[in-house]
Write a protein that holds these residues in place. Sequence first.
Motif, PDB file in Angstrom:
ATOM      1  N   SER A 123     -54.310 -43.075 -34.044  1.00 56.69           N
ATOM      2  CA  SER A 123     -55.106 -43.168 -32.829  1.00 56.69           C
ATOM      3  C   SER A 123     -54.449 -44.073 -31.806  1.00 56.69           C
ATOM      4  O   SER A 123     -54.439 -43.786 -30.606  1.00 56.69           O
ATOM      5  CB  SER A 123     -56.510 -43.684 -33.161  1.00 56.69           C
ATOM      6  OG  SER A 123     -57.158 -42.801 -34.055  1.00 56.69           O
ATOM      7  N   VAL A 150     -52.861 -42.780 -27.865  1.00 54.90           N
ATOM      8  CA  VAL A 150     -53.542 -43.175 -26.627  1.00 54.90           C
ATOM      9  C   VAL A 150     -52.771 -42.685 -25.410  1.00 54.90           C
ATOM     10  O   VAL A 150     -53.335 -42.183 -24.433  1.00 54.90           O
ATOM     11  CB  VAL A 150     -53.732 -44.704 -26.596  1.00 54.90           C
ATOM     12  CG1 VAL A 150     -54.232 -45.148 -25.223  1.00 54.90           C
ATOM     13  CG2 VAL A 150     -54.706 -45.120 -27.666  1.00 54.90           C
ATOM     14  N   LEU A 151     -51.435 -42.794 -25.469  1.00 55.61           N
ATOM     15  CA  LEU A 151     -50.615 -42.340 -24.351  1.00 55.61           C
ATOM     16  C   LEU A 151     -50.723 -40.838 -24.157  1.00 55.61           C
ATOM     17  O   LEU A 151     -50.772 -40.347 -23.021  1.00 55.61           O
ATOM     18  CB  LEU A 151     -49.153 -42.744 -24.581  1.00 55.61           C
ATOM     19  CG  LEU A 151     -48.864 -44.260 -24.572  1.00 55.61           C
ATOM     20  CD1 LEU A 151     -47.400 -44.508 -24.880  1.00 55.61           C
ATOM     21  CD2 LEU A 151     -49.246 -44.871 -23.225  1.00 55.61           C
ATOM     22  N   ASP A 152     -50.786 -40.086 -25.264  1.00 54.62           N
ATOM     23  CA  ASP A 152     -50.932 -38.630 -25.145  1.00 54.62           C
ATOM     24  C   ASP A 152     -52.270 -38.263 -24.516  1.00 54.62           C
ATOM     25  O   ASP A 152     -52.348 -37.360 -23.663  1.00 54.62           O
ATOM     26  CB  ASP A 152     -50.814 -37.984 -26.526  1.00 54.62           C
ATOM     27  CG  ASP A 152     -49.433 -38.195 -27.130  1.00 54.62           C
ATOM     28  OD1 ASP A 152     -48.484 -38.410 -26.351  1.00 54.62           O
ATOM     29  OD2 ASP A 152     -49.315 -38.160 -28.374  1.00 54.62           O
ATOM     30  N   VAL A 153     -53.330 -38.956 -24.904  1.00 51.72           N
ATOM     31  CA  VAL A 153     -54.644 -38.682 -24.317  1.00 51.72           C
ATOM     32  C   VAL A 153     -54.644 -39.015 -22.831  1.00 51.72           C
ATOM     33  O   VAL A 153     -55.181 -38.274 -21.996  1.00 51.72           O
ATOM     34  CB  VAL A 153     -55.727 -39.480 -25.060  1.00 51.72           C
ATOM     35  CG1 VAL A 153     -57.074 -39.332 -24.361  1.00 51.72           C
ATOM     36  CG2 VAL A 153     -55.831 -39.009 -26.500  1.00 51.72           C
ATOM     37  N   SER A 154     -54.011 -40.141 -22.476  1.00 50.10           N
ATOM     38  CA  SER A 154     -53.946 -40.522 -21.059  1.00 50.10           C
ATOM     39  C   SER A 154     -53.167 -39.489 -20.251  1.00 50.10           C
ATOM     40  O   SER A 154     -53.575 -39.114 -19.141  1.00 50.10           O
ATOM     41  CB  SER A 154     -53.291 -41.900 -20.922  1.00 50.10           C
ATOM     42  OG  SER A 154     -54.018 -42.875 -21.652  1.00 50.10           O
ATOM     43  N   ALA A 155     -52.044 -39.014 -20.809  1.00 52.58           N
ATOM     44  CA  ALA A 155     -51.269 -37.992 -20.105  1.00 52.58           C
ATOM     45  C   ALA A 155     -52.059 -36.694 -19.954  1.00 52.58           C
ATOM     46  O   ALA A 155     -52.004 -36.030 -18.913  1.00 52.58           O
ATOM     47  CB  ALA A 155     -49.960 -37.726 -20.853  1.00 52.58           C
ATOM     48  N   THR A 156     -52.836 -36.339 -20.984  1.00 56.58           N
ATOM     49  CA  THR A 156     -53.661 -35.131 -20.896  1.00 56.58           C
ATOM     50  C   THR A 156     -54.733 -35.265 -19.823  1.00 56.58           C
ATOM     51  O   THR A 156     -54.992 -34.323 -19.054  1.00 56.58           O
ATOM     52  CB  THR A 156     -54.306 -34.849 -22.260  1.00 56.58           C
ATOM     53  OG1 THR A 156     -53.291 -34.730 -23.258  1.00 56.58           O
ATOM     54  CG2 THR A 156     -55.123 -33.569 -22.219  1.00 56.58           C
ATOM     55  N   VAL A 157     -55.360 -36.443 -19.752  1.00 54.09           N
ATOM     56  CA  VAL A 157     -56.392 -36.666 -18.736  1.00 54.09           C
ATOM     57  C   VAL A 157     -55.797 -36.601 -17.332  1.00 54.09           C
ATOM     58  O   VAL A 157     -56.357 -35.976 -16.417  1.00 54.09           O
ATOM     59  CB  VAL A 157     -57.094 -38.010 -18.982  1.00 54.09           C
ATOM     60  CG1 VAL A 157     -58.025 -38.349 -17.825  1.00 54.09           C
ATOM     61  CG2 VAL A 157     -57.866 -37.969 -20.290  1.00 54.09           C
ATOM     62  N   LEU A 158     -54.639 -37.250 -17.146  1.00 57.70           N
ATOM     63  CA  LEU A 158     -54.000 -37.216 -15.833  1.00 57.70           C
ATOM     64  C   LEU A 158     -53.579 -35.789 -15.460  1.00 57.70           C
ATOM     65  O   LEU A 158     -53.718 -35.368 -14.301  1.00 57.70           O
ATOM     66  CB  LEU A 158     -52.793 -38.151 -15.818  1.00 57.70           C
ATOM     67  CG  LEU A 158     -53.113 -39.652 -15.899  1.00 57.70           C
ATOM     68  CD1 LEU A 158     -51.827 -40.461 -15.959  1.00 57.70           C
ATOM     69  CD2 LEU A 158     -53.957 -40.089 -14.708  1.00 57.70           C
TER      70      LEU A 158
END
Length: 402
Positions: free
Chosen positions: A165, A169-177
């Motif tokens: 997890s 976090v970076l992958d989730v942030s990139a997906t959101v952006l």
Amino acid sequence: MVHTCPVAADDTAPDSTPPRPPDADARMPRWLPRAMVVALALFAAFQLASWAFHQLIGLLINILIAFFLALAVEPAVDRMAARGVRRGPATGLVFLAVTVVAAGFFTLLGSMLADQIVTMVENFPSYLDAVIRWINRTFRTRLSRLEIQQSLLRSDWLQKYLKNSASGVLDVSATVLGGLFQLLTVLLFSFYFAADGPRLRRALCSVLPPNRQAEVLRAWELAVAKTGGYLYSRALMALISGVAHFVLLEVLGVPYAPALAIWVGIVSQFIPTIGTYLAGALPILLAFTVNPWYAVWVLAFVVIYQQFENYLLQPRITARTVDIHPAVAFGSVVAGTALLGAVGALVAIPATATLQAFLGAYVKRYDVTDDPRVHGRRRRGGGPHTPVAERLRRAVRALRRR
């Protein structure tokens, strides 16, 4: 006297044909190098076009969504433009209203979820104690909450999950952006499509002959009418669904009943096929925190209402707006999902309704014969009903009369 023999002309005349080289038959034709160059150029162009298409597939999907969104808001923009408002400010006002409504809904839903999550976290020890007491009483065990917590904290899978997890976090942030960028792209294209709708139609018709221009304009009107009708029918069914679920949740005393009703109405209608089950999961979860039996009641109501909507409500509403058979609508959603995923499922029904209406205007139809089999009934007596058989029966009846 000397006699000379005549010599044939073919034997004495020299051959005027030049000698052919030994490799003349094996020489390459003159057209073959040019054909090979053309074939290689076409193959390279195909590969380049295929590569460009795969690289731009995301942009093309965003443009498709923006086009249908512009078709949906174009009637409202046209009404405001007819009252003297310029198309640019009118489009901006429509999009501002839609954005405010969406932002308010998600803000209310987010606050509701945050409060409920805090409540569930605070009450989690009591929930766990109740479950442990039920297990000890039923299965004659001696479990304790402290032992279970210690075993969970020391387990390897929990540590691995926390590490994964933290690294994700970076992958989730990139997906959101990336999702926000796609949303802005769709809104920008849809704004230009709606604001410059007449100019876009003029530019498209300027490269077509007059007879084709009328067909394009008719197809555009049908697309606007069917897309608007689809959204109207979905909004009406979302309102009915929200009111019905609000009454149930309010009677049961489930918290945040208005927000949950809006959630169920919007998600169940605008996410095809699985939207009902996604929408019903959240009210069932919150009802379970109040009383487990309430969750059962909500689940039963969701299932019963879904059947009522599928067989009674939806056919009557869509017949007045979209005018598409439920089986055709379901097939179009499945096909759209297979082609473009969730985007295809969203635009499948208005696209199919537009195509059906456009073909219906140009396909020639004939009067149906007045045959009982057309209406699902068999003729009296059954059996074959060919003209020969009918004449034989008439002849038999005439002989009996004599």
